[in-house]
Design a protein around this motif. Structure first.
Motif, PDB file in Angstrom:
ATOM      1  N   MET A   1     -12.165  -2.517  -8.397  1.00 11.56           N
ATOM      2  CA  MET A   1     -11.625  -1.312  -7.814  1.00 11.56           C
ATOM      3  C   MET A   1     -10.661  -1.673  -6.676  1.00 11.56           C
ATOM      4  N   GLU A   2     -11.048  -2.646  -5.877  1.00 10.48           N
ATOM      5  CA  GLU A   2     -10.205  -3.080  -4.752  1.00 10.48           C
ATOM      6  C   GLU A   2      -8.815  -3.499  -5.243  1.00 10.48           C
ATOM      7  N   ARG A   3      -8.786  -4.251  -6.335  1.00 12.66           N
ATOM      8  CA  ARG A   3      -7.514  -4.733  -6.886  1.00 12.66           C
ATOM      9  C   ARG A   3      -6.649  -3.563  -7.367  1.00 12.66           C
ATOM     10  N   LEU A   4      -7.274  -2.606  -8.003  1.00  9.95           N
ATOM     11  CA  LEU A   4      -6.550  -1.446  -8.508  1.00  9.95           C
ATOM     12  C   LEU A   4      -5.996  -0.597  -7.357  1.00  9.95           C
ATOM     13  N   ILE A   5      -6.780  -0.422  -6.319  1.00  8.26           N
ATOM     14  CA  ILE A   5      -6.298   0.316  -5.149  1.00  8.26           C
ATOM     15  C   ILE A   5      -5.132  -0.419  -4.514  1.00  8.26           C
ATOM     16  N   ALA A   6      -5.254  -1.730  -4.373  1.00 11.07           N
ATOM     17  CA  ALA A   6      -4.169  -2.526  -3.786  1.00 11.07           C
ATOM     18  C   ALA A   6      -2.887  -2.398  -4.609  1.00 11.07           C
ATOM     19  N   GLU A   7      -3.036  -2.365  -5.913  1.00 11.86           N
ATOM     20  CA  GLU A   7      -1.869  -2.225  -6.791  1.00 11.86           C
ATOM     21  C   GLU A   7      -1.193  -0.864  -6.600  1.00 11.86           C
ATOM     22  N   THR A   8      -1.974   0.201  -6.519  1.00 11.64           N
ATOM     23  CA  THR A   8      -1.372   1.528  -6.328  1.00 11.64           C
ATOM     24  C   THR A   8      -0.719   1.637  -4.955  1.00 11.64           C
ATOM     25  N   ILE A   9      -1.283   0.957  -3.979  1.00  7.59           N
ATOM     26  CA  ILE A   9      -0.680   0.944  -2.642  1.00  7.59           C
ATOM     27  C   ILE A   9       0.657   0.224  -2.694  1.00  7.59           C
ATOM     28  N   ARG A  10       0.698  -0.934  -3.339  1.00  5.27           N
ATOM     29  CA  ARG A  10       1.960  -1.682  -3.460  1.00  5.27           C
ATOM     30  C   ARG A  10       3.022  -0.863  -4.176  1.00  5.27           C
ATOM     31  N   GLU A  11       2.600  -0.109  -5.170  1.00  4.15           N
ATOM     32  CA  GLU A  11       3.538   0.702  -5.944  1.00  4.15           C
ATOM     33  C   GLU A  11       3.910   2.000  -5.228  1.00  4.15           C
ATOM     34  N   GLY A  12       3.211   2.327  -4.155  1.00  5.35           N
ATOM     35  CA  GLY A  12       3.489   3.541  -3.415  1.00  5.35           C
ATOM     36  C   GLY A  12       3.039   4.813  -4.116  1.00  5.35           C
ATOM     37  N   ASP A  13       2.072   4.686  -5.008  1.00  3.96           N
ATOM     38  CA  ASP A  13       1.571   5.820  -5.781  1.00  3.96           C
ATOM     39  C   ASP A  13       0.461   6.525  -4.997  1.00  3.96           C
ATOM     40  N   GLY A  14       0.863   7.442  -4.130  1.00  4.43           N
ATOM     41  CA  GLY A  14      -0.077   8.116  -3.242  1.00  4.43           C
ATOM     42  C   GLY A  14      -1.122   8.937  -3.961  1.00  4.43           C
ATOM     43  N   SER A  15      -0.730   9.662  -4.986  1.00  3.73           N
ATOM     44  CA  SER A  15      -1.683  10.529  -5.697  1.00  3.73           C
ATOM     45  C   SER A  15      -2.794   9.713  -6.342  1.00  3.73           C
ATOM     46  N   THR A  16      -2.407   8.658  -7.049  1.00  7.61           N
ATOM     47  CA  THR A  16      -3.415   7.808  -7.693  1.00  7.61           C
ATOM     48  C   THR A  16      -4.261   7.090  -6.652  1.00  7.61           C
ATOM     49  N   ALA A  17      -3.619   6.618  -5.587  1.00  5.71           N
ATOM     50  CA  ALA A  17      -4.368   5.923  -4.532  1.00  5.71           C
ATOM     51  C   ALA A  17      -5.421   6.839  -3.921  1.00  5.71           C
ATOM     52  N   LEU A  18      -5.076   8.098  -3.661  1.00  6.88           N
ATOM     53  CA  LEU A  18      -6.048   9.029  -3.086  1.00  6.88           C
ATOM     54  C   LEU A  18      -7.248   9.231  -4.006  1.00  6.88           C
TER      55      LEU A  18
ATOM     56  N   ASP B   1       5.473   6.820   5.164  1.00  9.18           N
ATOM     57  CA  ASP B   1       5.947   8.197   5.066  1.00  9.18           C
ATOM     58  C   ASP B   1       5.381   8.947   3.862  1.00  9.18           C
ATOM     59  N   ASN B   2       4.188   8.619   3.449  1.00  5.47           N
ATOM     60  CA  ASN B   2       3.567   9.344   2.350  1.00  5.47           C
ATOM     61  C   ASN B   2       2.824  10.539   2.938  1.00  5.47           C
ATOM     62  N   ALA B   3       3.365  11.732   2.717  1.00  8.71           N
ATOM     63  CA  ALA B   3       2.827  12.938   3.344  1.00  8.71           C
ATOM     64  C   ALA B   3       1.381  13.225   2.946  1.00  8.71           C
ATOM     65  N   ARG B   4       1.049  12.983   1.693  1.00  5.55           N
ATOM     66  CA  ARG B   4      -0.319  13.278   1.245  1.00  5.55           C
ATOM     67  C   ARG B   4      -1.344  12.381   1.944  1.00  5.55           C
ATOM     68  N   VAL B   5      -1.026  11.101   2.060  1.00  4.03           N
ATOM     69  CA  VAL B   5      -1.948  10.181   2.724  1.00  4.03           C
ATOM     70  C   VAL B   5      -1.976  10.462   4.226  1.00  4.03           C
ATOM     71  N   LEU B   6      -0.834  10.808   4.811  1.00  2.63           N
ATOM     72  CA  LEU B   6      -0.812  11.182   6.222  1.00  2.63           C
ATOM     73  C   LEU B   6      -1.698  12.408   6.470  1.00  2.63           C
TER      74      LEU B   6
ATOM     75  N   PHE C   1      -2.789   1.781   3.123  1.00  5.72           N
ATOM     76  CA  PHE C   1      -1.726   2.477   2.406  1.00  5.72           C
ATOM     77  C   PHE C   1      -0.564   2.791   3.332  1.00  5.72           C
ATOM     78  N   LEU C   2      -0.862   3.314   4.527  1.00  4.59           N
ATOM     79  CA  LEU C   2       0.198   3.706   5.454  1.00  4.59           C
ATOM     80  C   LEU C   2       0.961   2.516   6.020  1.00  4.59           C
ATOM     81  N   THR C   3       0.360   1.349   6.006  1.00  8.51           N
ATOM     82  CA  THR C   3       1.075   0.140   6.424  1.00  8.51           C
ATOM     83  C   THR C   3       2.216  -0.148   5.452  1.00  8.51           C
ATOM     84  N   SER C   4       1.950   0.041   4.181  1.00 10.56           N
ATOM     85  CA  SER C   4       2.961  -0.212   3.153  1.00 10.56           C
ATOM     86  C   SER C   4       3.860   0.981   2.890  1.00 10.56           C
ATOM     87  N   ASN C   5       3.341   2.180   3.087  1.00 13.83           N
ATOM     88  CA  ASN C   5       4.064   3.416   2.761  1.00 13.83           C
ATOM     89  C   ASN C   5       3.874   4.422   3.900  1.00 13.83           C
TER      90      ASN C   5
END
Length: 107
Positions: A1-18, A50-55, A44-48
């Motif tokens: 799960m950690e790897r998958l979350i890290a991947e979505t963070i790198r890709e900037g996919d806020g919806s999937t990451a949440l 300005d992601n409004a949903r995560v903010l 997530f916010l370190t990499s992205n």
């Protein structure tokens, strides 16, 4: 799960990451692990930044934890990000929520 979350963070996919962050927090056992959620949001916010949903979710979590100034900072960043966005869905989904929860950030 950690790897998958890290991947979505790198890709900037806020919806999937949440979604994945929520699942990871629940699967950690005994209800939601708030410290784990906070960790992932910060990551997530370190990499992205300005992601409004995560903010918004970060502001909400901070508010629930009694960290009012941190919540307000995240809410202000979220509000600014929403206003700059061309995403109509984002504006319709979050703008009213931010203004309702933190009315002073829109001033």
């Amino acid at each position: 799960m950690e790897r998958l979350i890290a991947e979505t963070i790198r890709e900037g996919d806020g919806s999937t990451a949440l979604v994945l962050i929520g699942h990871a927090a629940l699967l950690n056992g005994g209800g939601i692990d708030r410290s784990l959620v906070k960790h992932y949001y910060e990551q997530f916010l370190t990499s992205n930044p300005d992601n409004a949903r995560v903010l918004y979710e970060s502001a909400d979590l901070a508010m629930e934890d009694g960290q009012f100034e941190i919540a307000k900072q995240h809410a202000k960043r979220c509000h600014r990000t929403i206003l700059k966005s061309d995403d109509a869905k984002l504006k319709s989904d979050l703008l009213d929520l931010v203004r309702e929860r933190w009315p002073d950030v829109a001033e």
